[in-house]
Scaffold this motif. Structure first.
Motif, short mmCIF file in Angstrom:
data_model
loop_
_atom_site.label_atom_id
_atom_site.label_comp_id
_atom_site.label_asym_id
_atom_site.label_seq_id
_atom_site.Cartn_x
_atom_site.Cartn_y
_atom_site.Cartn_z
N ILE A 1 0.76 -1.06 -0.17
CA ILE A 1 -0.30 0.23 0.08
C ILE A 1 1.07 1.19 0.12
O ILE A 1 2.23 1.55 0.85
CB ILE A 1 -0.91 0.21 0.46
CG1 ILE A 1 -1.94 -0.70 1.00
CG2 ILE A 1 -1.84 0.69 1.89
CD1 ILE A 1 -2.45 -1.62 2.01
N ARG B 1 -2.39 6.31 0.52
CA ARG B 1 -3.00 5.46 0.38
C ARG B 1 -3.53 4.55 2.03
O ARG B 1 -3.28 3.79 2.66
CB ARG B 1 -2.82 5.18 -0.88
CG ARG B 1 -2.47 5.74 -1.98
CD ARG B 1 -2.66 7.04 -1.85
NE ARG B 1 -4.79 6.61 -2.67
CZ ARG B 1 -4.44 6.12 -4.15
NH1 ARG B 1 -3.00 5.93 -4.67
NH2 ARG B 1 -5.41 6.76 -5.01
N MET C 1 -6.35 1.00 2.40
CA MET C 1 -7.12 0.19 1.86
C MET C 1 -8.17 -0.42 3.56
O MET C 1 -7.86 -0.44 4.66
CB MET C 1 -6.49 -1.22 1.23
CG MET C 1 -5.90 -1.06 0.55
SD MET C 1 -4.65 -3.06 -0.31
CE MET C 1 -5.91 -3.57 -1.18
N ARG D 1 -2.17 1.70 7.25
CA ARG D 1 -2.76 2.16 5.99
C ARG D 1 -3.62 1.17 5.68
O ARG D 1 -4.56 0.77 5.01
CB ARG D 1 -2.27 1.99 5.14
CG ARG D 1 -0.98 3.01 4.91
CD ARG D 1 0.03 2.98 3.91
NE ARG D 1 1.21 4.19 4.44
CZ ARG D 1 2.50 3.86 3.60
NH1 ARG D 1 2.30 2.93 3.26
NH2 ARG D 1 3.26 4.63 4.07
N LEU E 1 -7.47 3.26 -2.00
CA LEU E 1 -6.83 1.93 -2.66
C LEU E 1 -8.36 1.82 -3.39
O LEU E 1 -8.35 -0.12 -2.75
CB LEU E 1 -5.68 1.36 -2.04
CG LEU E 1 -4.74 1.24 -2.92
CD1 LEU E 1 -4.26 2.31 -4.05
CD2 LEU E 1 -3.84 0.51 -2.56
#
Length: 106
Positions: free
Chosen positions: A19, A23, A25, A62, A104
DNA sequence: GGGCTGACTGACG
DNA sequence: ACGTCAGCCAGCC
């Protein structure tokens, strides 16, 4: 050469490691990325078991909940995760990460 | 093999 | 918007 990851844990770490900065996820997206359609919960479990030795290489901060929510029990604490994300320029909509901007897709 | 667990989710009241 | 409930998954005992 590196032996391909076998267990879910290693596959999760592999994905998360990819990642990009700034960004994020969701657990669900990571699950899907590792081939487990409804394994969001399993992904969270895998991250909770993230070895100290990998904390550097795996950007666990992230990974957020659906809708950009920050899990209350994430890593050192939700505050740390928030601080790290903001440090990367991630925008927040109240308590949630602005997925429209930093989400993402894959 | 059976039951428990958790950094999840979506549905309900 | 908020707490609760019930599925869902894989690793561990």
């Amino acid at each position: 050469m590196r032996t391909p990851p076998t267990g879910l844990f290693d596959r999760v770490y592999d994905i998360v490691r990819g990642i990009p900065r700034g960004r994020v996820m969701t657990y669900g997206q990571v699950a899907r990325a590792v081939g487990v359609t409804r394994g969001a919960r399993a992904v969270g479990w895998a991250l909770s078991a993230l070895p100290r030795s990998l904390e550097r290489r795996v950007p666990w901060h992230r990974v957020v909940g659906v809708g950009g929510r920050i899990s209350p029990r994430a890593g050192t604490g939700p505050l740390v995760q928030r601080r790290r994300l903001r440090a990367e320029g991630v925008r927040f909509q109240g308590e949630k990460v602005d997925l429209a901007r930093h989400g993402l897709f894959a």
